[in-house]
Design a protein around this motif. Structure first.
Motif, PDB file in Angstrom:
ATOM      1  N   THR A  11       0.847  -1.190   0.000  1.00 50.47           N
ATOM      2  CA  THR A  11       0.000   0.000   0.000  1.00 50.47           C
ATOM      3  C   THR A  11       0.882   1.239   0.000  1.00 50.47           C
ATOM      4  OG1 THR A  11      -1.577  -1.246   1.319  1.00 50.47           O
ATOM      5  CG2 THR A  11      -1.949   1.121   1.181  1.00 50.47           C
ATOM      6  N   TYR A  12       0.660   2.130  -0.965  1.00 51.65           N
ATOM      7  CA  TYR A  12       1.328   3.429  -0.964  1.00 51.65           C
ATOM      8  C   TYR A  12       0.372   4.430  -0.315  1.00 51.65           C
ATOM      9  CZ  TYR A  12       4.237   1.660  -4.906  1.00 51.65           C
ATOM     10  OH  TYR A  12       5.075   0.959  -5.728  1.00 51.65           O
ATOM     11  N   LYS A  13       0.699   4.881   0.845  1.00 51.02           N
ATOM     12  CA  LYS A  13      -0.219   5.778   1.578  1.00 51.02           C
ATOM     13  C   LYS A  13      -1.645   5.223   1.494  1.00 51.02           C
ATOM     14  CE  LYS A  13       2.847   9.658   1.125  1.00 51.02           C
ATOM     15  NZ  LYS A  13       3.519   9.830  -0.165  1.00 51.02           N
ATOM     16  N   GLN A  14      -2.527   5.851   0.741  1.00 47.50           N
ATOM     17  CA  GLN A  14      -3.916   5.372   0.673  1.00 47.50           C
ATOM     18  C   GLN A  14      -4.090   4.270  -0.387  1.00 47.50           C
ATOM     19  OE1 GLN A  14      -5.573   6.615   2.998  1.00 47.50           O
ATOM     20  NE2 GLN A  14      -4.611   8.607   3.383  1.00 47.50           N
ATOM     21  N   GLN A  15      -3.181   4.294  -1.377  1.00 48.72           N
ATOM     22  CA  GLN A  15      -3.385   3.485  -2.582  1.00 48.72           C
ATOM     23  C   GLN A  15      -2.920   2.043  -2.412  1.00 48.72           C
ATOM     24  OE1 GLN A  15      -4.328   4.718  -5.835  1.00 48.72           O
ATOM     25  NE2 GLN A  15      -4.122   2.629  -6.620  1.00 48.72           N
ATOM     26  N   LYS A  16      -3.821   1.066  -2.524  1.00 45.62           N
ATOM     27  CA  LYS A  16      -3.416  -0.335  -2.470  1.00 45.62           C
ATOM     28  C   LYS A  16      -2.927  -0.754  -3.856  1.00 45.62           C
ATOM     29  CE  LYS A  16      -4.930  -3.723   0.519  1.00 45.62           C
ATOM     30  NZ  LYS A  16      -5.889  -4.660   1.100  1.00 45.62           N
ATOM     31  N   ALA A  17      -1.623  -0.978  -3.987  1.00 43.89           N
ATOM     32  CA  ALA A  17      -1.050  -1.317  -5.292  1.00 43.89           C
ATOM     33  C   ALA A  17      -1.049  -2.822  -5.517  1.00 43.89           C
ATOM     34  CB  ALA A  17       0.364  -0.773  -5.399  1.00 43.89           C
ATOM     35  N   LEU A  18      -0.827  -3.596  -4.442  1.00 41.16           N
ATOM     36  CA  LEU A  18      -0.852  -5.058  -4.528  1.00 41.16           C
ATOM     37  C   LEU A  18      -1.746  -5.579  -3.421  1.00 41.16           C
ATOM     38  CD1 LEU A  18       2.948  -5.872  -5.076  1.00 41.16           C
ATOM     39  CD2 LEU A  18       1.157  -5.705  -6.830  1.00 41.16           C
ATOM     40  N   GLY A  35      -0.605  -6.845 -17.811  1.00 40.29           N
ATOM     41  CA  GLY A  35      -1.646  -6.054 -17.174  1.00 40.29           C
ATOM     42  C   GLY A  35      -1.563  -4.612 -17.626  1.00 40.29           C
ATOM     43  N   PRO A  36      -2.661  -3.881 -17.490  1.00 43.34           N
ATOM     44  CA  PRO A  36      -2.674  -2.483 -17.928  1.00 43.34           C
ATOM     45  C   PRO A  36      -1.826  -1.597 -17.009  1.00 43.34           C
ATOM     46  CG  PRO A  36      -4.722  -3.032 -16.809  1.00 43.34           C
ATOM     47  CD  PRO A  36      -3.948  -4.311 -16.928  1.00 43.34           C
ATOM     48  N   ASN A  37      -1.585  -0.374 -17.412  1.00 45.26           N
ATOM     49  CA  ASN A  37      -0.852   0.567 -16.569  1.00 45.26           C
ATOM     50  C   ASN A  37      -1.536   0.698 -15.221  1.00 45.26           C
ATOM     51  OD1 ASN A  37       1.234   1.212 -18.286  1.00 45.26           O
ATOM     52  ND2 ASN A  37       0.071   2.833 -19.301  1.00 45.26           N
ATOM     53  N   GLY A  38      -0.730   0.712 -14.174  1.00 49.41           N
ATOM     54  CA  GLY A  38      -1.276   0.869 -12.832  1.00 49.41           C
ATOM     55  C   GLY A  38      -1.702  -0.430 -12.182  1.00 49.41           C
ATOM     56  N   ALA A  39      -1.520  -1.563 -12.885  1.00 53.04           N
ATOM     57  CA  ALA A  39      -1.986  -2.856 -12.364  1.00 53.04           C
ATOM     58  C   ALA A  39      -1.178  -3.334 -11.164  1.00 53.04           C
ATOM     59  CB  ALA A  39      -1.934  -3.911 -13.470  1.00 53.04           C
ATOM     60  N   GLY A  40       0.090  -2.900 -11.094  1.00 55.93           N
ATOM     61  CA  GLY A  40       0.944  -3.342  -9.987  1.00 55.93           C
ATOM     62  C   GLY A  40       2.192  -4.086 -10.440  1.00 55.93           C
ATOM     63  N   LYS A  41       2.472  -4.047 -11.735  1.00 58.39           N
ATOM     64  CA  LYS A  41       3.610  -4.799 -12.288  1.00 58.39           C
ATOM     65  C   LYS A  41       4.942  -4.269 -11.749  1.00 58.39           C
ATOM     66  CE  LYS A  41       2.493  -3.895 -16.616  1.00 58.39           C
ATOM     67  NZ  LYS A  41       1.338  -2.964 -16.370  1.00 58.39           N
ATOM     68  N   SER A  42       5.149  -2.950 -11.878  1.00 55.84           N
ATOM     69  CA  SER A  42       6.417  -2.376 -11.415  1.00 55.84           C
ATOM     70  C   SER A  42       6.599  -2.558  -9.915  1.00 55.84           C
ATOM     71  CB  SER A  42       6.491  -0.876 -11.726  1.00 55.84           C
ATOM     72  OG  SER A  42       6.613  -0.683 -13.098  1.00 55.84           O
ATOM     73  N   THR A  43       5.529  -2.413  -9.179  1.00 58.10           N
ATOM     74  CA  THR A  43       5.611  -2.577  -7.723  1.00 58.10           C
ATOM     75  C   THR A  43       6.063  -3.990  -7.377  1.00 58.10           C
ATOM     76  OG1 THR A  43       3.896  -0.909  -7.403  1.00 58.10           O
ATOM     77  CG2 THR A  43       4.278  -2.413  -5.578  1.00 58.10           C
ATOM     78  N   THR A  44       5.495  -4.988  -8.054  1.00 54.54           N
ATOM     79  CA  THR A  44       5.903  -6.387  -7.825  1.00 54.54           C
ATOM     80  C   THR A  44       7.379  -6.564  -8.150  1.00 54.54           C
ATOM     81  OG1 THR A  44       3.678  -7.077  -8.480  1.00 54.54           O
ATOM     82  CG2 THR A  44       5.383  -8.782  -8.432  1.00 54.54           C
TER      83      THR A  44
HETATM   84  P1  ADP Z   1       2.253  -0.892 -13.325  1.00 57.60           P
HETATM   85  O1  ADP Z   1       3.719  -1.171 -13.273  1.00 57.60           O
HETATM   86  O2  ADP Z   1       1.425  -2.096 -13.610  1.00 57.60           O
HETATM   87  O3  ADP Z   1       1.931   0.259 -14.222  1.00 57.60           O
HETATM   88  P2  ADP Z   1       2.637   0.145 -10.655  1.00 57.60           P
HETATM   89  O4  ADP Z   1       3.147  -0.958  -9.813  1.00 57.60           O
HETATM   90  O5  ADP Z   1       3.595   1.162 -11.141  1.00 57.60           O
HETATM   91  O6  ADP Z   1       1.793  -0.471 -11.860  1.00 57.60           O
HETATM   92  O7  ADP Z   1       1.518   0.918  -9.851  1.00 57.60           O
HETATM   93  C1  ADP Z   1       0.470   0.272  -9.135  1.00 57.60           C
HETATM   94  C2  ADP Z   1      -0.368   1.318  -8.480  1.00 57.60           C
HETATM   95  O8  ADP Z   1       0.385   1.921  -7.434  1.00 57.60           O
HETATM   96  C3  ADP Z   1      -0.813   2.451  -9.390  1.00 57.60           C
HETATM   97  O9  ADP Z   1      -2.085   2.831  -8.974  1.00 57.60           O
HETATM   98  C4  ADP Z   1       0.221   3.537  -9.123  1.00 57.60           C
HETATM   99  O10 ADP Z   1      -0.293   4.813  -9.362  1.00 57.60           O
HETATM  100  C5  ADP Z   1       0.484   3.327  -7.649  1.00 57.60           C
HETATM  101  N1  ADP Z   1       1.861   3.755  -7.288  1.00 57.60           N
HETATM  102  C6  ADP Z   1       3.023   3.285  -7.791  1.00 57.60           C
HETATM  103  N2  ADP Z   1       4.067   3.896  -7.203  1.00 57.60           N
HETATM  104  C7  ADP Z   1       3.543   4.738  -6.282  1.00 57.60           C
HETATM  105  C8  ADP Z   1       4.106   5.649  -5.337  1.00 57.60           C
HETATM  106  N3  ADP Z   1       5.407   5.799  -5.195  1.00 57.60           N
HETATM  107  N4  ADP Z   1       3.252   6.349  -4.558  1.00 57.60           N
HETATM  108  C9  ADP Z   1       1.934   6.197  -4.668  1.00 57.60           C
HETATM  109  N5  ADP Z   1       1.339   5.363  -5.527  1.00 57.60           N
HETATM  110  C10 ADP Z   1       2.120   4.640  -6.323  1.00 57.60           C
END
Ligand code: ADP
Ligand code: ADP
Length: 221
Positions: A11-18, A35-44
């Motif tokens: 979770t990034y602050k409020q945003q649940k990424a995974l 997955g589409p942009n914002g799906a959580g790929k980079s975070t994983t």
């Molecule tokens: P993807 O790689 O699939 O595009 P990300 O893992 O980058 O997805 O992002 C997943 C979600 O987390 C998105 O909603 C993105 O906006 C949010 N997010 C990613 N990095 C941050 C961050 N540093 N702070 C807040 N939200 C983030």
């Protein structure tokens, strides 16, 4: 080497990424993380490489927990970040030497020469990054990722932003580099998965939606 993610939540602050994602890949496949942009790929991917801490859940590379043994993980993993940030003022040779020194390679001269051949950078090795096309910058990114001969490659959107010819070249190069390695590659493009992946994991809004072997699906994606 397999990649095993278990109940990983971020979770990034409020945003649940995974949202409690779990999957275990096969070894020595090219696995598409689709997955589409914002799906959580980079975070994983950033979590697997240790850039982001594991807060909830676990990640293992070949059965070894990445938090328990970060050094081993560093050795096992090569990473190409999204948008491949490179120092544009550095020469290709120079940047490779720098990366080799970070990994404390003992045979760095020989390994750099090898990596230059493997990634098709022979004619570019004395150029500055700024002089290279996007396709060649991506080759440099791949060269950096493989310099320590890792068994797992994590490639974040490796063909995004390239023109159609460059896409074909980079996909071919990835297939060459993938021999005897596990390649975990993110993309938002179906055709990419269809072109080079043997295994597919689909992520959407921080949840795993599907996971299958390409050979088990006779339908076109
Ligand atoms: P993807 O790689 O699939 O595009 P990300 O893992 O980058 O997805 O992002 C997943 C979600 O987390 C998105 O909603 C993105 O906006 C949010 N997010 C990613 N990095 C941050 C961050 N540093 N702070 C807040 N939200 C983030
Ligand atoms: P992408 O996966 O699309 O490349 P990232 O998640 O890597 O994007 O984000 C790029 C940069 O922007 C990172 O520094 C990330 O931490 C930040 N970021 C992404 N989404 C958000 C967000 N919703 N709020 C704050 N920062 C974010």
């Amino acid at each position: 080497m397999s990649i095993e993610v278990k109940e990983l939540t971020k979770t990034y602050k409020q945003q649940k990424a995974l949202d409690c994602i779990s999957f275990t890949t096969s070894s020595n496949h090219i696995i598409g993380f689709l997955g589409p942009n914002g799906a959580g790929k980079s975070t994983t991917m950033k979590t697997l490489t240790g850039i982001l801490p594991v807060e909830q859940g676990s990640c293992k590379i070949n059965g070894v927990d990445i938090t328990a043994n970060p050094l081993l993980t560093k050795k096992s993993i090569g990473y190409l970040p999204e948008n491949n940030p490179l120092y544009t003022d550095m020469y290709v040779q120079e940047i490779l030497h720098f990366e080799a020194s970070l990994h404390k390679l003992t045979n760095s001269k020989q390994r750099i020469a090898e990596v230059i051949m493997l990634t098709g950078l022979k004619d570019e090795q004395h150029k500055k990054i700024a002089q290279l096309s996007k396709g060649y910058k991506q080759r440099v990114g791949l060269a950096l990722a493989i310099i320590h001969d890792p068994q797992v490659l994590i490639l974040d959107e490796p063909t995004t932003g390239l023109d159609p010819n460059q896409i074909i070249e980079i996909r071919t190069l990835i297939q060459q580099l993938a021999i005897n390695k596990t390649v975990f590659l993110s993309t938002h493009i179906m055709q990419e998965v269809e072109a080079i992946c043997q295994e597919v994991i689909i992520i959407h809004k921080g949840q795993i939606k599907d996971h299958f072997l390409a050979e088990d699906r006779n339908v076109k994606y």
